[in-house]
Enzyme design. Structure first.
Site, mmCIF file in Angstrom:
data_model
loop_
_atom_site.group_PDB
_atom_site.id
_atom_site.type_symbol
_atom_site.label_atom_id
_atom_site.label_comp_id
_atom_site.label_asym_id
_atom_site.label_seq_id
_atom_site.Cartn_x
_atom_site.Cartn_y
_atom_site.Cartn_z
ATOM 1 N N CYS A 21 -8.761 -7.612 -15.305
ATOM 2 C CA CYS A 21 -9.341 -7.308 -16.619
ATOM 3 C C CYS A 21 -8.580 -6.227 -17.372
ATOM 4 O O CYS A 21 -8.879 -5.951 -18.531
ATOM 5 C CB CYS A 21 -10.806 -6.902 -16.471
ATOM 6 S SG CYS A 21 -11.061 -5.280 -15.712
ATOM 7 N N CYS A 38 -14.786 -5.427 -13.473
ATOM 8 C CA CYS A 38 -14.963 -6.882 -13.566
ATOM 9 C C CYS A 38 -15.488 -7.457 -12.254
ATOM 10 O O CYS A 38 -15.864 -8.612 -12.195
ATOM 11 C CB CYS A 38 -13.666 -7.565 -13.987
ATOM 12 S SG CYS A 38 -12.345 -7.492 -12.773
ATOM 13 N N GLY A 44 19.120 14.424 -12.607
ATOM 14 C CA GLY A 44 18.625 13.973 -11.316
ATOM 15 C C GLY A 44 18.402 12.485 -11.190
ATOM 16 O O GLY A 44 17.433 12.050 -10.580
ATOM 17 N N SER A 45 19.298 11.708 -11.764
ATOM 18 C CA SER A 45 19.204 10.259 -11.570
ATOM 19 C C SER A 45 20.570 9.713 -11.201
ATOM 20 O O SER A 45 21.568 10.077 -11.812
ATOM 21 C CB SER A 45 18.707 9.557 -12.835
ATOM 22 O OG SER A 45 18.773 8.140 -12.666
ATOM 23 N N CYS A 64 -11.664 -4.083 -8.257
ATOM 24 C CA CYS A 64 -12.115 -3.464 -9.507
ATOM 25 C C CYS A 64 -13.643 -3.469 -9.582
ATOM 26 O O CYS A 64 -14.279 -4.492 -9.334
ATOM 27 C CB CYS A 64 -11.528 -4.246 -10.676
ATOM 28 S SG CYS A 64 -12.073 -3.701 -12.290
ATOM 29 N N HIS A 110 8.321 4.285 -16.055
ATOM 30 C CA HIS A 110 7.829 3.442 -14.961
ATOM 31 C C HIS A 110 6.352 3.683 -14.651
ATOM 32 O O HIS A 110 5.873 3.330 -13.580
ATOM 33 C CB HIS A 110 8.686 3.657 -13.711
ATOM 34 C CG HIS A 110 10.105 3.208 -13.890
ATOM 35 N ND1 HIS A 110 11.153 3.699 -13.150
ATOM 36 C CD2 HIS A 110 10.656 2.317 -14.760
ATOM 37 C CE1 HIS A 110 12.281 3.126 -13.542
ATOM 38 N NE2 HIS A 110 12.012 2.291 -14.526
ATOM 39 N N ASN A 164 10.383 8.996 -13.309
ATOM 40 C CA ASN A 164 9.478 9.448 -12.250
ATOM 41 C C ASN A 164 8.038 9.066 -12.569
ATOM 42 O O ASN A 164 7.629 9.058 -13.721
ATOM 43 C CB ASN A 164 9.592 10.967 -12.074
ATOM 44 C CG ASN A 164 11.006 11.375 -11.666
ATOM 45 O OD1 ASN A 164 11.767 10.559 -11.170
ATOM 46 N ND2 ASN A 164 11.338 12.632 -11.892
ATOM 47 N N VAL A 165 7.282 8.809 -11.517
ATOM 48 C CA VAL A 165 5.896 8.372 -11.691
ATOM 49 C C VAL A 165 4.916 9.463 -11.235
ATOM 50 O O VAL A 165 3.742 9.209 -11.044
ATOM 51 C CB VAL A 165 5.629 7.058 -10.908
ATOM 52 C CG1 VAL A 165 6.422 5.907 -11.519
ATOM 53 C CG2 VAL A 165 5.961 7.203 -9.427
HETATM 54 ZN ZN LIG Z 1 -11.164 -5.578 -13.414
#
Ligand SMILES: [Zn+2]
Length: 295
Positions: A129, A180, A218-219, A177, A118, A101-102
């Site tokens: 960068c 950078c 739970g998978s 971003c 993950h 899970n994320v």
């Molecule tokens: Zn960057």
């Protein structure tokens, strides 16, 4: 059912457990499991790494939908299942957690030693960068770049799986971003078509190899990314127990399978093995007898 919980408690009580968790553990926190029994196949094809990096228009569509869906993730809180896993860890029975899970909910529930296989949706990485920033900050920047966007879109699903017309996507402004100045931003999660960083995988294999028991929560083990740990455990003769609603692709390797809602089963399991939760623990005990109603 009581007999299977007893069997599960008997196995877990021996300690040395490594948990492998998946989307089914977070559905009770309001995060949809597109492969689970309640659901509905996902309406949108998941974004692949290749499309995300090569196609600016696809990226714009991804961020527009993700911007709207983020509120679902941002307001999600750990449920009794996550809290019970943390209790089993504090009780010394669970050594570590590998999660697919994320959503960051294991950590939010107080679990130490969590490997987020993950990645995490609340972190953002620059593909130029490598600078990492918070999703909260990106959310603020996207709101500023797209005033009133949320209110204008027509069909917002409660689960954040949003339908957007092409003209709605066309007006969405993505941001780059700031570190950078030009790099493409990506949520710091492993997309389909992308591999999990090797050191992270090695750490998970190491945990599994030291385990006395691998407990899958739970998978459906559909993706090899998680299933490989079950295969490794089976190969080493480490018993595998699977608790999931519905069959999984690991059932053939399991010493025991249980089909039960995790938010009820896990607190009962913790009660039986490490005792009732301490005051302020948050895991309000579900009486084990309550589980007799469970399939
Ligand atoms: Zn960057």
């Amino acid at each position: 059912m009581t007999e299977t919980i007893d069997a599960l408690a008997g196995l877990v009580a021996g300690g040395g457990v490594v948990v492998l968790s998946g989307a089914g553990l977070s559905t009770e926190s309001g995060i949809p499991d597109y492969r689970g029994p309640s659901g509905a196949a996902r309406r949108h094809t998941p974004m692949t790494y290749q499309v995300f990096t090569r196609d600016a228009q696809a990226r714009r569509r991804y961020w527009a939908r993700s911007h709207l869906g983020w509120r679902v993730i941002a307001r999600a809180a750990p449920n009794d299942g996550h809290r019970a896993v943390a209790r089993l860890q504090r009780g010394g029975l669970v050594d570590g957690v590998i999660t697919q899970n994320v959503d960051g909910l294991h950590t939010a529930a107080g679990s130490p030693r969590v490997v987020e296989l993950h990645g995490r949706l609340d972190e953002v990485v620059c593909l130029g960068c490598g600078n990492q920033t918070s999703r909260e900050e990106l959310d603020r920047r996207l709101r500023e770049a797209n005033p009133g966007f949320d209110a204008r879109v027509s069909a917002v699903n409660p689960d954040g799986d949003v339908d957007l017309a092409d003209d709605e996507v066309a007006e969405f402004r993505t941001v780059d971003c700031t570190f950078c100045g030009a790099g493409v931003l990506k949520p710091d999660v492993v997309f389909f078509g992308e591999t999990v960083p090797a050191p992270r995988v090695a750490r998970c294999f190491d945990m599994v190899q030291r385990a006395r028991l691998l407990l899958v929560l739970g998978s459906s083990l559909t993706v090899m990314s998680g299933r490989r740990f079950v295969l490794r455990a089976a190969k080493l003769g480490i018993p595998v127990v699977i608790v999931n609603q519905g069959p999984t692709r690991g059932d053939g390797y399991a010493a025991l399978t249980l089909d039960a809602p995790l938010g009820r089963l896990l607190p009962a399991l913790a009660d039986r093995t490490v005792g009732a939760p301490a005051a302020g623990d948050g895991g309000v005990g579900v009486a084990p007898t309550g589980l007799t109603a469970v399939r």
